[in-house]
Design an enzyme around this catalytic site. Structure first.
Site, PDB file in Angstrom:
ATOM      1  CE1 TYR A  50     -22.517  18.708 -46.555  1.00  0.00           C
ATOM      2  CE2 TYR A  50     -24.265  18.315 -48.167  1.00  0.00           C
ATOM      3  CZ  TYR A  50     -23.783  18.997 -47.056  1.00  0.00           C
ATOM      4  OH  TYR A  50     -24.560  19.942 -46.453  1.00  0.00           O
ATOM      5  CG  PHE A  73     -37.188  12.989 -21.855  1.00  0.00           C
ATOM      6  CD1 PHE A  73     -36.701  12.440 -20.684  1.00  0.00           C
ATOM      7  CD2 PHE A  73     -36.308  13.654 -22.691  1.00  0.00           C
ATOM      8  CE1 PHE A  73     -35.350  12.544 -20.362  1.00  0.00           C
ATOM      9  CE2 PHE A  73     -34.957  13.758 -22.380  1.00  0.00           C
ATOM     10  CZ  PHE A  73     -34.474  13.195 -21.205  1.00  0.00           C
ATOM     11  CB  THR A  74     -36.205  17.428 -20.065  1.00  0.00           C
ATOM     12  OG1 THR A  74     -35.266  16.488 -20.585  1.00  0.00           O
ATOM     13  CG2 THR A  74     -36.350  17.188 -18.566  1.00  0.00           C
ATOM     14  CG  ASP A  81     -39.065   9.264 -26.978  1.00  0.00           C
ATOM     15  OD1 ASP A  81     -38.141   8.534 -27.398  1.00  0.00           O
ATOM     16  OD2 ASP A  81     -38.885  10.177 -26.154  1.00  0.00           O
ATOM     17  CE  LYS A 110     -31.131   8.598 -24.039  1.00  0.00           C
ATOM     18  NZ  LYS A 110     -30.959   9.858 -24.778  1.00  0.00           N
ATOM     19  NE  ARG A 123     -33.712  14.205 -13.984  1.00  0.00           N
ATOM     20  CZ  ARG A 123     -33.390  14.522 -15.234  1.00  0.00           C
ATOM     21  NH1 ARG A 123     -33.680  13.727 -16.225  1.00  0.00           N
ATOM     22  NH2 ARG A 123     -32.791  15.654 -15.506  1.00  0.00           N
ATOM     23  CG  PHE A 127     -31.228  19.530 -13.831  1.00  0.00           C
ATOM     24  CD1 PHE A 127     -32.333  20.097 -14.427  1.00  0.00           C
ATOM     25  CD2 PHE A 127     -30.460  18.645 -14.568  1.00  0.00           C
ATOM     26  CE1 PHE A 127     -32.674  19.805 -15.747  1.00  0.00           C
ATOM     27  CE2 PHE A 127     -30.792  18.338 -15.885  1.00  0.00           C
ATOM     28  CZ  PHE A 127     -31.894  18.930 -16.476  1.00  0.00           C
TER      29      PHE A 127
END
Ligand code: F0G
Length: 461
Positions: free
Chosen positions: A77, A129-130, A220, A263, A387, A453
């Protein structure tokens, strides 16, 4: 390290030891599945999909070394040795001082936005970005797009469509004052622009300006190594530099970062927040306990942190990136040979097809990108993502946004598919393209209130 020779064609720097068997479907089965999914690729069952290009997020194939590292996972932990290995990899390859693990990218965005943004603040960025923008807004900030105009033009062949237009930032600083701008939000390889890079020169100029104004740059870095590959290929003075060195230099021009390791870093789950500021780190270390977990696991299993530590090292390998982006470019060129309209230059993580140009007889209200994504699936079992107008949603008055870019994203997972799969995808797109005039649009028959969407349903007109 030996340098990659770009005179020869790329090939994967790995071979296969295990394969995942796929279910093959017939056209009538796919027609039925698509109808049941309301013509929305998000609502398909993945077992009915042959080649899954919905996203490159968490869909990567891990290496033998990453799977081996899994077994070293320390599931304590507190004080897990896996955390210290991940922290060391981040410090070594990216150069940031302090690291907080999170369950994925948006976990880091949540914490960082809460720490740095006060209600009424302004957050400029190179396109949105969303999830990133939503967390900035939830913290009381307002996002402003300062990317160059070319980024919004599917036809512009600008080599660095991720660049910032400094004059747009200067206007904001003059209008609101630097104190109202806690940071500039910079994505390496801008997702929504089509996987397009920012140049080192542009980031350096931005860095110099931000330093003079006392404004941070938050990075990012979800696809930083892919951005570095484009710098190596396109920017003067970087031809002979390794991706490893370029990545480190990119990070050095920023003050902190959020990362979706799903990614670039070649894993299925995970992320982190990094900063060079002691005070920001102290606060994040405190806050992560509330939202993610203790500061030495942040919602991740020890084995996930081990896989990230190894994956980061693999992601900055020149041969890996040459094959990764090379595969995307291969698909893009195949599609261009068939005359299919795509966003150019070809991006790092996928091909973005211009659905307005593909189906010019459909109005945007007939959902050209949604229609094309459904047709691709029916033709070959290839799953892509809309998109365009569906993703863009509605404004406060309830009117549809009509975005300039109406795209279908063919996102390529890393190390998962072969060149033969790329041929199947391109041939399928060409088949759909050849009968494009016969394709009818869609009407929306169910519309969810938020992020429509994901769950909207459609019927053929
Ligand atoms: N930033 C960028 C540029 C992204 O592309 C994503 C995710 C995130 C942040 C959020 O990270 O998913 O780990 O919480 N993009 C995925 C996609 C979902 O399909 O493009 P996350």
């Amino acid at each position: 390290m030996t340098k990659v020779s770009y005179k020869r064609s790329w090939a994967e720097p790995y071979r296969m030891k295990m394969v995942e068997l796929l279910k093959m479907t017939t056209r009538p089965q796919r027609v039925k599945a698509m109808k049941e999914a309301g013509f929305n690729t998000f609502l398909l069952r993945s077992e009915d999909v042959y080649i899954d290009l919905l996203t490159d997020s968490g869909t990567n194939a891990m290496s033998d070394r990453q799977w081996s590292a899994f077994m070293l996972g320390d599931e304590a932990y507190a004080g897990s040795s896996s955390f210290y290995r991940m922290e060391a990899a981040i410090q070594k390859y990216y150069g940031y001082k302090y690291v907080i693990p999170t369950h994925q990218g948006r976990g880091a965005e949540n914490i960082l936005s809460k720490i740095l943004i006060k209600p009424g603040d302004i957050v400029p960025g190179n396109m949105y970005f969303t999830t990133t923008r939503l967390h900035q807004e939830l913290a009381g900030g307002k996002f402003y797009d300062i990317i160059i105009d070319e980024a919004h033009d599917a036809l512009s062949e600008h080599p660095f469509k991720g660049n910032v237009d400094l004059s747009k930032l200067e206007v904001l600083v003059k209008k609101y004052g630097a104190k109202k701008i806690p940071y500039v939000s910079i994505a390496t390889n801008v997702n929504m622009a089509g996987g397009q890079p920012i140049s080192m020169q542009n980031l350096r100029e931005l860095h110099t300006y931000c330093q003079s104004q006392g404004i941070r740059i938050i990075h990012d870095m979800t696809r930083v190594a892919e951005n570095a590959y484009f710098i190596q290929q396109r920017e003067k003075g970087y031809e002979k530099k390794s991706i490893k060195d370029i990545v480190k230099e990119l990070c050095s021009l920023t003050d902190g970062a959020t990362m979706s390791a799903k990614k670039d870093a070649l894993v299925n789950i995970g992320g982190f927040l990094a900063t060079n500021e002691r005070e920001v780190y102290e606060e994040a270390r405190n806050m992560v306990v509330v939202y993610e977990g203790l500061h030495t696991y942040g919602g991740l299993a020890g084995r996930d942190m081990e896989a990230i530590a190894v994956g980061i090292g693999e992601s900055v390998d020149d041969y890996h990136q040459h094959a990764r982006v090379g595969q995307v470019e291969y698909l893009g060129h195949q599609m261009m040979n068939y005359g299919i309209p795509i966003v150019k230059p070809i991006g790092g993580h996928g091909i973005f097809v211009d659905a307005k140009a593909f189906l010019p007889h459909l109005t945007q209200d007939q959902f050209p990108a949604q229609t094309l994504a459904a047709e691709m699936y029916i033709d070959s079992g290839v799953r892509t993502m809309e998109r365009g107008i569906v993703s863009a949603g509605r404004n406060e008055k309830g009117e549809n946004y009509y975005p300039k870019l109406e795209l279908v994203r063919f996102t390529i997972p890393r190390r998962v598919y072969t060149q033969a799969h790329m041929d199947v995808i391109a041939e399928s797109a060409a088949t759909v393209f050849n009968r494009r005039k016969k394709i009818k649009g869609l009407k929306m028959v169910y519309e969810p209130k938020y992020l429509r969407f994901f769950q909207a349903r459609f019927e053929r007109l």
